[in-house]
Design a protein around this motif. Structure first.
Motif, PDB file in Angstrom:
ATOM      1  N   ASP A   1       0.832  -1.194   0.000  1.00  0.00           N
ATOM      2  CA  ASP A   1       0.000   0.000   0.000  1.00  0.00           C
ATOM      3  C   ASP A   1       0.869   1.248   0.000  1.00  0.00           C
ATOM      4  O   ASP A   1       1.876   1.331   0.707  1.00  0.00           O
ATOM      5  CB  ASP A   1      -0.880   0.009   1.248  1.00  0.00           C
ATOM      6  CG  ASP A   1      -2.344  -0.013   0.880  1.00  0.00           C
ATOM      7  OD1 ASP A   1      -2.641   0.219  -0.296  1.00  0.00           O
ATOM      8  OD2 ASP A   1      -3.167  -0.269   1.768  1.00  0.00           O
ATOM      9  N   SER A   2       0.490   2.235  -0.800  1.00  0.00           N
ATOM     10  CA  SER A   2       1.233   3.487  -0.836  1.00  0.00           C
ATOM     11  C   SER A   2       0.513   4.525   0.001  1.00  0.00           C
ATOM     12  O   SER A   2      -0.612   4.343   0.441  1.00  0.00           O
ATOM     13  CB  SER A   2       1.359   3.967  -2.287  1.00  0.00           C
ATOM     14  OG  SER A   2       0.069   4.168  -2.837  1.00  0.00           O
ATOM     15  N   GLY A   3       1.185   5.649   0.207  1.00  0.00           N
ATOM     16  CA  GLY A   3       0.582   6.728   0.966  1.00  0.00           C
ATOM     17  C   GLY A   3       0.988   6.686   2.421  1.00  0.00           C
ATOM     18  O   GLY A   3       1.668   5.779   2.892  1.00  0.00           O
ATOM     19  N   THR A   4       0.553   7.696   3.143  1.00  0.00           N
ATOM     20  CA  THR A   4       0.875   7.787   4.560  1.00  0.00           C
ATOM     21  C   THR A   4       0.063   6.770   5.358  1.00  0.00           C
ATOM     22  O   THR A   4      -0.915   6.198   4.868  1.00  0.00           O
ATOM     23  CB  THR A   4       0.562   9.193   5.080  1.00  0.00           C
ATOM     24  OG1 THR A   4      -0.868   9.396   5.004  1.00  0.00           O
ATOM     25  CG2 THR A   4       1.272  10.260   4.257  1.00  0.00           C
TER      26      THR A   4
ATOM     27  N   PHE B   1      -1.883   7.483   7.704  1.00  0.00           N
ATOM     28  CA  PHE B   1      -3.228   8.055   7.805  1.00  0.00           C
ATOM     29  C   PHE B   1      -4.046   7.715   6.565  1.00  0.00           C
ATOM     30  O   PHE B   1      -5.207   7.290   6.669  1.00  0.00           O
ATOM     31  CB  PHE B   1      -3.138   9.569   7.979  1.00  0.00           C
ATOM     32  CG  PHE B   1      -4.480  10.258   7.971  1.00  0.00           C
ATOM     33  CD1 PHE B   1      -5.275  10.270   9.107  1.00  0.00           C
ATOM     34  CD2 PHE B   1      -4.949  10.880   6.821  1.00  0.00           C
ATOM     35  CE1 PHE B   1      -6.520  10.898   9.098  1.00  0.00           C
ATOM     36  CE2 PHE B   1      -6.185  11.505   6.806  1.00  0.00           C
ATOM     37  CZ  PHE B   1      -6.970  11.517   7.949  1.00  0.00           C
ATOM     38  N   ASP B   2      -3.451   7.892   5.390  1.00  0.00           N
ATOM     39  CA  ASP B   2      -4.164   7.599   4.145  1.00  0.00           C
ATOM     40  C   ASP B   2      -4.575   6.132   4.086  1.00  0.00           C
ATOM     41  O   ASP B   2      -5.702   5.803   3.676  1.00  0.00           O
ATOM     42  CB  ASP B   2      -3.286   7.930   2.936  1.00  0.00           C
ATOM     43  CG  ASP B   2      -3.054   9.423   2.771  1.00  0.00           C
ATOM     44  OD1 ASP B   2      -3.889  10.206   3.268  1.00  0.00           O
ATOM     45  OD2 ASP B   2      -2.034   9.801   2.164  1.00  0.00           O
ATOM     46  N   ARG B   3      -3.668   5.244   4.468  1.00  0.00           N
ATOM     47  CA  ARG B   3      -3.973   3.815   4.412  1.00  0.00           C
ATOM     48  C   ARG B   3      -5.093   3.466   5.383  1.00  0.00           C
ATOM     49  O   ARG B   3      -5.976   2.666   5.068  1.00  0.00           O
ATOM     50  CB  ARG B   3      -2.716   2.987   4.715  1.00  0.00           C
ATOM     51  CG  ARG B   3      -1.589   3.230   3.724  1.00  0.00           C
ATOM     52  CD  ARG B   3      -0.571   2.113   3.651  1.00  0.00           C
ATOM     53  NE  ARG B   3      -0.219   1.511   4.909  1.00  0.00           N
ATOM     54  CZ  ARG B   3       0.791   1.928   5.692  1.00  0.00           C
ATOM     55  NH1 ARG B   3       1.508   2.992   5.347  1.00  0.00           N
ATOM     56  NH2 ARG B   3       1.078   1.289   6.803  1.00  0.00           N
TER      57      ARG B   3
ATOM     58  N   VAL C   1      -7.495   5.478   6.469  1.00  0.00           N
ATOM     59  CA  VAL C   1      -8.757   6.031   5.962  1.00  0.00           C
ATOM     60  C   VAL C   1      -9.308   5.159   4.842  1.00  0.00           C
ATOM     61  O   VAL C   1     -10.516   4.892   4.782  1.00  0.00           O
ATOM     62  CB  VAL C   1      -8.558   7.485   5.489  1.00  0.00           C
ATOM     63  CG1 VAL C   1      -9.794   7.981   4.743  1.00  0.00           C
ATOM     64  CG2 VAL C   1      -8.262   8.389   6.679  1.00  0.00           C
ATOM     65  N   ARG C   2      -8.444   4.688   3.949  1.00  0.00           N
ATOM     66  CA  ARG C   2      -8.921   3.813   2.875  1.00  0.00           C
ATOM     67  C   ARG C   2      -9.527   2.533   3.442  1.00  0.00           C
ATOM     68  O   ARG C   2     -10.507   2.009   2.910  1.00  0.00           O
ATOM     69  CB  ARG C   2      -7.777   3.481   1.912  1.00  0.00           C
ATOM     70  CG  ARG C   2      -7.432   4.600   0.947  1.00  0.00           C
ATOM     71  CD  ARG C   2      -6.659   4.074  -0.256  1.00  0.00           C
ATOM     72  NE  ARG C   2      -5.373   3.516   0.127  1.00  0.00           N
ATOM     73  CZ  ARG C   2      -4.258   4.231   0.246  1.00  0.00           C
ATOM     74  NH1 ARG C   2      -4.281   5.545   0.049  1.00  0.00           N
ATOM     75  NH2 ARG C   2      -3.117   3.654   0.577  1.00  0.00           N
TER      76      ARG C   2
ATOM     77  N   GLU D   1      -0.681  12.011  13.051  1.00  0.00           N
ATOM     78  CA  GLU D   1      -1.620  11.179  12.295  1.00  0.00           C
ATOM     79  C   GLU D   1      -2.595  10.461  13.229  1.00  0.00           C
ATOM     80  O   GLU D   1      -3.785  10.330  12.921  1.00  0.00           O
ATOM     81  CB  GLU D   1      -0.852  10.156  11.461  1.00  0.00           C
ATOM     82  CG  GLU D   1      -0.111  10.757  10.275  1.00  0.00           C
ATOM     83  CD  GLU D   1       0.614   9.695   9.477  1.00  0.00           C
ATOM     84  OE1 GLU D   1       0.476   9.686   8.244  1.00  0.00           O
ATOM     85  OE2 GLU D   1       1.314   8.862  10.098  1.00  0.00           O
TER      86      GLU D   1
ATOM     87  N   ARG E   1      -5.293  12.784  14.142  1.00  0.00           N
ATOM     88  CA  ARG E   1      -6.250  12.961  13.044  1.00  0.00           C
ATOM     89  C   ARG E   1      -7.176  11.744  12.931  1.00  0.00           C
ATOM     90  O   ARG E   1      -8.384  11.889  12.708  1.00  0.00           O
ATOM     91  CB  ARG E   1      -5.503  13.179  11.730  1.00  0.00           C
ATOM     92  CG  ARG E   1      -4.753  14.493  11.650  1.00  0.00           C
ATOM     93  CD  ARG E   1      -3.910  14.548  10.388  1.00  0.00           C
ATOM     94  NE  ARG E   1      -4.747  14.567   9.184  1.00  0.00           N
ATOM     95  CZ  ARG E   1      -4.275  14.330   7.960  1.00  0.00           C
ATOM     96  NH1 ARG E   1      -2.989  14.034   7.790  1.00  0.00           N
ATOM     97  NH2 ARG E   1      -5.083  14.386   6.921  1.00  0.00           N
TER      98      ARG E   1
END
Length: 205
Positions: free
Chosen positions: A2-5, A7-9, A11-12, A39, A42
């Motif tokens: 998985d890419s991204g921060t 936090f992004d992971r 949320v997905r 993070e 958030r």
């Protein structure tokens, strides 16, 4: 990968499609564990704003284990449905007093359905079964539908030392009878097996 921060992971992972629902896949707790302080704050804000909707939210709040998350779990235990209460007891048992734990389990045994918190409650009952819980099981054998009554009878046989587990297949022929036969006579038979006076629960019947 998985890419991204983190936090992004996380949320997905909160987008629960049918496959995730069917397979019982929770949120990405690995991403939560990797998240830095900013993070995590958030993520906490996101979860608190969303509210505790199911066991996934409970699991994530328990993993955060912040004062705000714990307060949300206490409220969920007090006001959530049976499934949410059972999830709190499983994921964050230390937020509940003994009395709150008993009350939540007695409530679940009285009304929860198999896919609505009852299975989780019975798993808790295997390890925690003070007299109030045992009484609720006996009442449920009398009052709940046949399949649930059979599950409660199985648990009572196990707790009283008459079955190897709460899922002992050797007891299945007896337990299946709860779906077909007259309940009171079966209840009396169950009480005889476990050495309990059926009259305590039957009253004037």
């Amino acid at each position: 990968m998985d890419s991204g921060t983190a936090f992004d992971r996380f949320v997905r992972s909160m987008a629960v499609d049918f496959e995730k629902w069917h397979d019982g896949t929770g949120y990405d707790l690995a991403a939560l564990a990797e998240a830095g302080p900013g993070e995590r704050a958030r993520i906490e804000s996101l979860l608190l704003a969303r509210g505790v909707r199911d066991w996934r939210d409970v699991e994530a709040l328990a993993a955060l284990n912040s004062p705000g998350a714990r307060q949300a779990l206490v409220k969920a235990l007090q006001h959530g449905n049976a499934e949410i209460q059972a999830a709190v007891l499983r994921c964050a048992p230390d937020v509940a007093s003994r009395e709150e734990r008993i009350a939540a389990l007695v409530s679940a045994l009285g009304s929860a359905e198999v896919f609505g918190g009852l299975t989780q409650a019975l798993l808790e009952v295997e390890e925690f079964h003070p007299p109030e819980i045992v009484d609720a099981l006996f009442r449920g054998v009398l009052e709940r539908d046949g399949a649930v009554a059979g599950e409660f009878a199985a648990m009572l046989l196990y707790l009283h030392g008459h079955a190897d587990s709460a899922y002992d297949l050797a007891q299945r022929p007896f337990l299946l009878r709860f779906q077909e036969e007259e309940r009171v006579s079966l209840f009396v038979e169950l009480c005889g097996r476990v050495g309990v006076d059926a009259g305590r629960y039957l009253g004037g019947e």
